[in-house]
Enzyme design. Structure first.
Site, short mmCIF file in Angstrom:
data_model
loop_
_atom_site.label_atom_id
_atom_site.label_comp_id
_atom_site.label_asym_id
_atom_site.label_seq_id
_atom_site.Cartn_x
_atom_site.Cartn_y
_atom_site.Cartn_z
N LYS A 49 -43.09 -2.95 -17.75
CA LYS A 49 -44.36 -3.24 -17.07
C LYS A 49 -44.97 -1.94 -16.51
O LYS A 49 -46.15 -1.66 -16.71
CB LYS A 49 -44.15 -4.24 -15.91
CG LYS A 49 -43.57 -5.58 -16.35
CD LYS A 49 -43.46 -6.56 -15.20
CE LYS A 49 -42.47 -6.18 -14.11
NZ LYS A 49 -41.06 -6.22 -14.53
N ARG A 55 -44.82 -13.51 -9.22
CA ARG A 55 -43.42 -13.72 -9.60
C ARG A 55 -42.96 -15.13 -9.32
O ARG A 55 -41.80 -15.46 -9.59
CB ARG A 55 -42.55 -12.76 -8.78
CG ARG A 55 -42.24 -11.47 -9.47
CD ARG A 55 -41.48 -10.62 -8.47
NE ARG A 55 -40.45 -9.87 -9.10
CZ ARG A 55 -40.59 -8.60 -9.50
NH1 ARG A 55 -41.73 -7.98 -9.36
NH2 ARG A 55 -39.59 -7.97 -10.03
N ARG A 112 -31.61 4.05 -16.17
CA ARG A 112 -32.52 4.55 -15.14
C ARG A 112 -31.80 4.72 -13.80
O ARG A 112 -32.06 5.67 -13.07
CB ARG A 112 -33.72 3.62 -14.98
CG ARG A 112 -34.78 4.23 -14.06
CD ARG A 112 -35.99 3.36 -13.89
NE ARG A 112 -35.63 2.08 -13.33
CZ ARG A 112 -36.47 1.05 -13.23
NH1 ARG A 112 -37.70 1.17 -13.67
NH2 ARG A 112 -36.08 -0.08 -12.70
N ARG A 172 -32.57 4.45 -8.38
CA ARG A 172 -33.23 3.33 -7.72
C ARG A 172 -32.15 2.38 -7.22
O ARG A 172 -31.25 2.01 -7.98
CB ARG A 172 -34.18 2.64 -8.71
CG ARG A 172 -35.41 2.06 -8.02
CD ARG A 172 -36.40 1.53 -9.00
NE ARG A 172 -36.34 0.07 -9.04
CZ ARG A 172 -37.24 -0.70 -9.65
NH1 ARG A 172 -38.25 -0.13 -10.28
NH2 ARG A 172 -37.13 -1.99 -9.64
N ARG A 178 -31.21 -9.83 -10.27
CA ARG A 178 -32.66 -9.78 -10.56
C ARG A 178 -32.98 -10.59 -11.81
O ARG A 178 -34.00 -11.29 -11.86
CB ARG A 178 -33.10 -8.32 -10.76
CG ARG A 178 -33.17 -7.54 -9.43
CD ARG A 178 -33.06 -6.05 -9.65
NE ARG A 178 -34.17 -5.47 -10.38
CZ ARG A 178 -34.14 -4.25 -10.93
NH1 ARG A 178 -33.06 -3.51 -10.86
NH2 ARG A 178 -35.21 -3.80 -11.56
P1 AP5 Z 1 -40.25 0.07 -16.56
O1 AP5 Z 1 -41.55 0.41 -17.19
O2 AP5 Z 1 -39.90 0.68 -15.25
O3 AP5 Z 1 -40.06 -1.52 -16.51
P2 AP5 Z 1 -40.51 -2.54 -15.40
O4 AP5 Z 1 -40.78 -3.82 -16.11
O5 AP5 Z 1 -41.60 -1.95 -14.57
O6 AP5 Z 1 -39.13 -2.65 -14.61
P3 AP5 Z 1 -38.85 -2.73 -13.05
O7 AP5 Z 1 -37.41 -2.42 -12.87
O8 AP5 Z 1 -39.83 -1.93 -12.29
O9 AP5 Z 1 -39.09 -4.26 -12.86
P4 AP5 Z 1 -38.80 -5.18 -11.65
O10 AP5 Z 1 -39.70 -6.28 -11.95
O11 AP5 Z 1 -37.36 -5.50 -11.50
O12 AP5 Z 1 -39.11 -4.27 -10.40
P5 AP5 Z 1 -40.28 -4.24 -9.33
O13 AP5 Z 1 -40.41 -2.86 -8.89
O14 AP5 Z 1 -41.45 -4.97 -9.81
O15 AP5 Z 1 -39.11 0.41 -17.63
C1 AP5 Z 1 -37.75 0.31 -17.28
C2 AP5 Z 1 -36.98 1.46 -17.95
O16 AP5 Z 1 -37.02 1.30 -19.37
C3 AP5 Z 1 -37.57 2.85 -17.66
O17 AP5 Z 1 -36.54 3.76 -17.50
C4 AP5 Z 1 -38.41 3.13 -18.91
O18 AP5 Z 1 -38.51 4.50 -19.16
C5 AP5 Z 1 -37.63 2.41 -19.99
N1 AP5 Z 1 -38.48 1.87 -21.08
C6 AP5 Z 1 -39.71 1.29 -20.94
N2 AP5 Z 1 -40.18 0.89 -22.13
C7 AP5 Z 1 -39.20 1.20 -23.05
C8 AP5 Z 1 -39.09 1.03 -24.47
N3 AP5 Z 1 -40.05 0.46 -25.19
N4 AP5 Z 1 -37.94 1.45 -25.08
C9 AP5 Z 1 -36.95 2.04 -24.34
N5 AP5 Z 1 -37.00 2.24 -23.00
C10 AP5 Z 1 -38.12 1.83 -22.37
O19 AP5 Z 1 -39.64 -5.14 -8.13
C11 AP5 Z 1 -38.49 -4.67 -7.44
C12 AP5 Z 1 -38.14 -5.64 -6.33
O20 AP5 Z 1 -39.22 -5.71 -5.37
C13 AP5 Z 1 -37.91 -7.11 -6.73
O21 AP5 Z 1 -36.58 -7.34 -7.16
C14 AP5 Z 1 -38.24 -7.84 -5.43
O22 AP5 Z 1 -37.18 -7.76 -4.51
C15 AP5 Z 1 -39.40 -7.03 -4.87
N6 AP5 Z 1 -40.71 -7.55 -5.33
C16 AP5 Z 1 -41.60 -6.90 -6.13
N7 AP5 Z 1 -42.67 -7.65 -6.38
C17 AP5 Z 1 -42.47 -8.84 -5.74
C18 AP5 Z 1 -43.21 -10.04 -5.65
N8 AP5 Z 1 -44.38 -10.19 -6.29
N9 AP5 Z 1 -42.69 -11.04 -4.89
C19 AP5 Z 1 -41.52 -10.91 -4.27
N10 AP5 Z 1 -40.76 -9.81 -4.32
C20 AP5 Z 1 -41.22 -8.75 -5.06
MG MG Z 2 -41.81 -1.52 -12.49
#
Ligand code: AP5
Ligand code: MG
Length: 190
Positions: free
Chosen positions: A14, A90, A129, A135, A146
């Protein structure tokens, strides 16, 4: 105005694809995960609350997230080109709140783009990562939680957005540029 929800499991890409969309289309970006990590870094009250949930792989309560979201959205002004919502909604409650928040401003979500990636690939990406960036939620135990939360609370949004008639499925495994081209094909139709 093209408001887009970029959707997928933890590690589905994402954030990576959002960066490319911002460059190409001049869109604004709300990553609720980045907002929360920033609050933690700055040691705010919200950050302290958020850390308790994030480190356990749980979601922050909906009411808290919805308030933050509205204030970040309004910070872009009234005539922006569109916002990418990354990591929000979410839960069904968040999706309903987003729809309402936008409707009161005369706006809407134009597309929900789902990045579909197999679970073993997600695990591989996030462990890698975690080793590189440190992280706090990128360790095997928290990643599993997660993913459970994603399947239980977030994945039902796929059907919710199908019913809204704005869901697009993208194969999220493979080359970054091929995935991006598939996303652009959806955005260009909006
Ligand atoms: P990346 O692009 O970082 O993927 P992502 O989908 O953004 O993954 P996140 O870990 O950020 O998702 P998340 O939903 O768990 O975390 P968030 O910060 O939203 O890619 C991941 C890795 O893969 C990178 O190293 C990248 O380089 C690599 N990659 C990408 N594309 C690739 C490809 N095609 N091939 C190979 N490698 C690739 O949320 C974190 C926490 O915050 C949650 O757990 C929750 O506690 C809280 N939170 C956030 N939003 C909410 C909400 N709306 N409501 C409640 N709690 C929330
Ligand atoms: Mg992200």
């Amino acid at each position: 105005m093209r408001n887009i929800v970029i959707f997928g499991a933890p590690g589905s890409g994402k954030g990576t694809q959002s960066d490319k969309l911002i460059d190409k289309y001049g869109l604004n970006h709300i990553s609720t995960g980045d907002v929360l990590r920033n609050e933690i870094k700055n040691g705010t009250e919200l950050g302290k609350t958020a850390k308790n949930y994030i480190d356990k792989g749980q979601l922050i309560p909906d009411e808290l997230m919805v308030d933050i979201l509205a204030s970040v959205y309004d910070s872009f002004g009234k005539d922006h080109k569109g916002v990418i919502f990354d990591g929000f909604p979410r839960t069904i409650a968040q999706a309903e709140a987003l729809k309402k928040m936008l409707a009161t401003r005369g706006h809407n979500v134009a597309a929900m783009i789902e990045l579909d990636v197999p679970e073993e690939e997600l695990m591989k990406r996030l462990i890698l990562r975690g080793q590189q960036s440190g992280r706090s939620d990128d360790n095997e135990e928290t990643i599993k939680k997660r993913l459970d939360v994603y399947h239980g609370q977030t994945a039902p949004l796929i059907d919710w957005y199908k019913r809204e008639g704005i869901h697009s499925h993208i194969q999220g495994l493979g080359e970054l540029d091929r995935i991006f081209a598939d996303i652009c094909a959806v955005v260009d139709r909006l």
